[in-house]
Design a protein around this motif. Structure first.
Motif, PDB file in Angstrom:
ATOM      1  N   LEU B 261       1.058  -1.077   0.121  1.00 37.91           N
ATOM      2  CA  LEU B 261       0.024   0.011   0.115  1.00 37.91           C
ATOM      3  C   LEU B 261       0.783   1.305  -0.065  1.00 37.91           C
ATOM      4  CD1 LEU B 261      -3.253   0.138   0.135  1.00 37.91           C
ATOM      5  CD2 LEU B 261      -3.035   0.669   2.828  1.00 37.91           C
ATOM      6  N   ALA B 262       2.272   1.260   0.419  1.00 37.20           N
ATOM      7  CA  ALA B 262       3.075   2.228   0.266  1.00 37.20           C
ATOM      8  C   ALA B 262       3.053   2.977  -1.018  1.00 37.20           C
ATOM      9  CB  ALA B 262       4.357   1.733   0.869  1.00 37.20           C
ATOM     10  N   ILE B 264       1.007   3.775  -2.869  1.00 35.12           N
ATOM     11  CA  ILE B 264       0.145   5.139  -2.823  1.00 35.12           C
ATOM     12  C   ILE B 264       0.841   6.372  -2.424  1.00 35.12           C
ATOM     13  CG2 ILE B 264      -1.810   6.318  -1.428  1.00 35.12           C
ATOM     14  CD1 ILE B 264      -3.605   3.678  -1.739  1.00 35.12           C
ATOM     15  N   LEU B 265       1.919   6.180  -1.500  1.00 39.85           N
ATOM     16  CA  LEU B 265       2.527   7.456  -1.161  1.00 39.85           C
ATOM     17  C   LEU B 265       3.886   7.755  -2.407  1.00 39.85           C
ATOM     18  CD1 LEU B 265       3.710   9.588   0.830  1.00 39.85           C
ATOM     19  CD2 LEU B 265       4.931   7.906   1.890  1.00 39.85           C
ATOM     20  N   ILE B 266       4.648   6.446  -2.250  1.00 39.59           N
ATOM     21  CA  ILE B 266       5.677   6.558  -3.198  1.00 39.59           C
ATOM     22  C   ILE B 266       5.419   7.259  -4.509  1.00 39.59           C
ATOM     23  CG2 ILE B 266       7.411   5.370  -4.384  1.00 39.59           C
ATOM     24  CD1 ILE B 266       7.356   3.434  -1.999  1.00 39.59           C
ATOM     25  N   ARG B 268       2.565   8.716  -5.438  1.00 33.31           N
ATOM     26  CA  ARG B 268       1.509   9.912  -5.340  1.00 33.31           C
ATOM     27  C   ARG B 268       0.070   9.504  -5.995  1.00 33.31           C
ATOM     28  NH1 ARG B 268       6.912  10.640  -7.500  1.00 33.31           N
ATOM     29  NH2 ARG B 268       7.203  12.949  -7.579  1.00 33.31           N
ATOM     30  N   VAL B 269      -0.172   8.219  -5.794  1.00 31.79           N
ATOM     31  CA  VAL B 269      -1.470   7.646  -6.287  1.00 31.79           C
ATOM     32  C   VAL B 269      -3.064   8.165  -5.637  1.00 31.79           C
ATOM     33  CG1 VAL B 269      -2.972   5.435  -6.507  1.00 31.79           C
ATOM     34  CG2 VAL B 269      -0.357   5.681  -7.040  1.00 31.79           C
ATOM     35  N   ARG B 270      -3.847   8.439  -6.307  1.00 30.66           N
ATOM     36  CA  ARG B 270      -5.279   8.841  -5.684  1.00 30.66           C
ATOM     37  C   ARG B 270      -6.074   7.653  -5.937  1.00 30.66           C
ATOM     38  NH1 ARG B 270      -9.857  10.664  -8.302  1.00 30.66           N
ATOM     39  NH2 ARG B 270      -8.343  11.844 -10.068  1.00 30.66           N
TER      40      ARG B 270
END
Lengths: 332, 332
Positions: B261-262, B264-266, B268-270
């Motif tokens: 799930l990281a 999403i951060l790495i 920059r996922v919406r």
């Protein structure tokens, strides 16, 4: 002139050990045209640096092995061969993890003129502060009266996020660990919830008690159980700004992801990761809005300070023990 | 007049069993002013109905035990006490799971005049089609040339999503199971990837092979391993439209959430969940855009048809075995 700097000798798995870091000394070459020599006064250590020690390109290039590490720093110009900077100027730059930096003048920023202690430009008015403001406003699109939850709420980013959120009303809840961090939150009108000794379900129940109506915004710095507990307590249409997932940064196995991710569907949640470097063009707007509040003392920001270049690796490693309150800094 | 209808006698854990459903017969009361009596011709069964059998309010109220079940249906007016509807009119309404529906005229929609088979208004031009269009356009904000990944890509929603995505260019990849579903995808220019017999890592590798540059949009109908494999293959700034998580609908334990799930951060996922009922005001725009394409045969839509009211529970249960290609319908 001699300069001392830190390098890493490996890309570690799991929690980095102090032996990873090596202190070197070198004679600086003569200053070239367009270069500036800076005596660093304040060095920043930040959780995101762990990502640069992994050897893979994530959102930022990895650190080069056995080359000077990088990071934000504030220092004073001691020699300049660029017309834009003169001896005595205070500047911010990315040549941290060292005592003397010799850099291309294009990579320096003169410190803004707002009357705050100069190290504030590494914290509340620097990258962490800008991150808090951007996450709340640009990513989560916080509205007046929204109920807001912040994890790592007394950290460099979280401590500003809770105060900016509180100023726009609604119930603001902060998750933290140590008793003095919880006290600091409560003293600013933030409902404080400890994560210590709790699994996701217990944390979820405590969040429900702190804000039974649920949250419109979750400012995520941690991940893991905090994310699972937060998902349980989101309202329909909630927004999650994913700023950090520090729970996972030193993980050697895949993270224990939340078992309740279906809430994203059921409650029509928007979850969005962001990296502050993508949003830096808004820095002047942030500075205009938040700078005067800091200068007037309307924003309380904490610092945890270690002294001396040698303490930089320790200061960095303490970030992952939650040993800092507010911004972790090294004073040279 | 007699009407037959299905009820459920319990809120089941896990996969519902056929015994859950009971067929009843009742004498309809006399028609009141403002009411209309309809002979149903087509009944819709949809995965979201599982959520209404859980006994908890999620995004829609649970079904009432031992009361007629509800669902989209198309039928013909056989008696009307409302000036807006006359005998012979074709209407769409929510009084499915029964042969004769007696409803308040306010809850009926006359079928639009586009020349398509009437059951299309339960599928490609009904809720599933509208869901595909909204997820791509309103939620994921697909742009020309985006690479798009769709899970459950031959289902009622997925099969339209891949075709709409393909029409806007870029590489479109669909995940499905049965060989004939994969063939159907390939015949429409969609790269087909099977999930069968693969864990998340294998699926991830196959997706990478199908689209080495990665995806800008992921249209999520499944969850579980599909989500994990998709996350691995997202580009920076990707958007995930979470339309369904059918992998979890019958789960009795928390879902196995993605360990990555990281990303999403790495990257920059919406990631955004949505429920089509929130977006129904755009239905005329959808119909205007997609309706003519369906009428001209430019959009291929599949139907899996079961015959007779008695087969409705079976048709519904087959949705969770992936036994349908395209829209699952019951013909009376």
């Amino acid at each position: 002139m001699q300069a001392r700097y830190f390098t890493i000798n490996d890309y570690p798995q799991g929690m980095p050990q102090p032996e990873l870091f090596e202190l070197h000394s070198t004679e600086l070459p003569a200053l070239q045209d367009g270069e500036v020599r800076i005596r660093n006064i304040w060095l920043s250590v930040d959780p995101y640096m762990r990502g640069r020690m992994s050897g893979v390109t994530t959102y930022i290039e990895p650190f080069e092995l056995n080359a000077p590490l990088e990071g934000a720093a504030v220092g004073e110009v001691i020699e300049s061969r660029d017309p834009r900077f003169s001896e005595g100027d205070k500047v911010r730059h990315m040549g941290g993890w060292r005592d003397i930096a010799q850099l291309d003048a294009d990579t320096l920023e003169a410190l803004p003129s707002i009357e705050v202690p100069e190290q504030a430009y590494l914290g509340v008015l620097g990258m962490p502060g800008m991150t808090a403001w951007t996450g709340l406003n640009e990513i989560a699109k916080m509205r007046e009266g929204d109920n807001v939850l912040v994890s790592a709420a007394s950290g460099a980013v979280g401590s500003l996020a809770v105060q900016l959120a509180k100023a726009k009303g609604g119930t603001v809840v902060g998750i933290a660990g140590a008793p003095e961090k919880l006290e600091w939150l409560e003293s600013h009108g933030i409902k404080a919830v400890s994560y210590r000794g709790k699994d996701a379900q217990q944390l979820s129940e405590d969040l429900k008690q702190a804000c039974p109506e649920g949250f419109d915004v979750y400012y995520e710095n941690v991940g893991g159980d905090c994310l699972e507990a937060a998902l349980d307590n989101l309202r329909v249409g909630a927004r999650i700004a994913v700023c950090g997932l520090i729970a996972d940064y030193n993980a050697t196995r895949p993270s224990t992801a939340p078992g309740n991710l279906a809430i994203i569907l059921i409650r029509r949640v928007r979850m969005q990761g962001f990296i502050i470097f993508d949003h830096w063009s808004h820095y002047p707007q942030f500075l205009e809005e938040v700078g005067p509040k800091v200068a007037k003392g309307e924003i309380d920001y904490e610092e945890t300070i270690e002294d001396g270049l040698e303490s930089t690796p320790d200061a960095f490693l303490k970030l992952f023990e939650g040993a800092n309150k507010g911004k972790m800094l090294v004073r040279l």
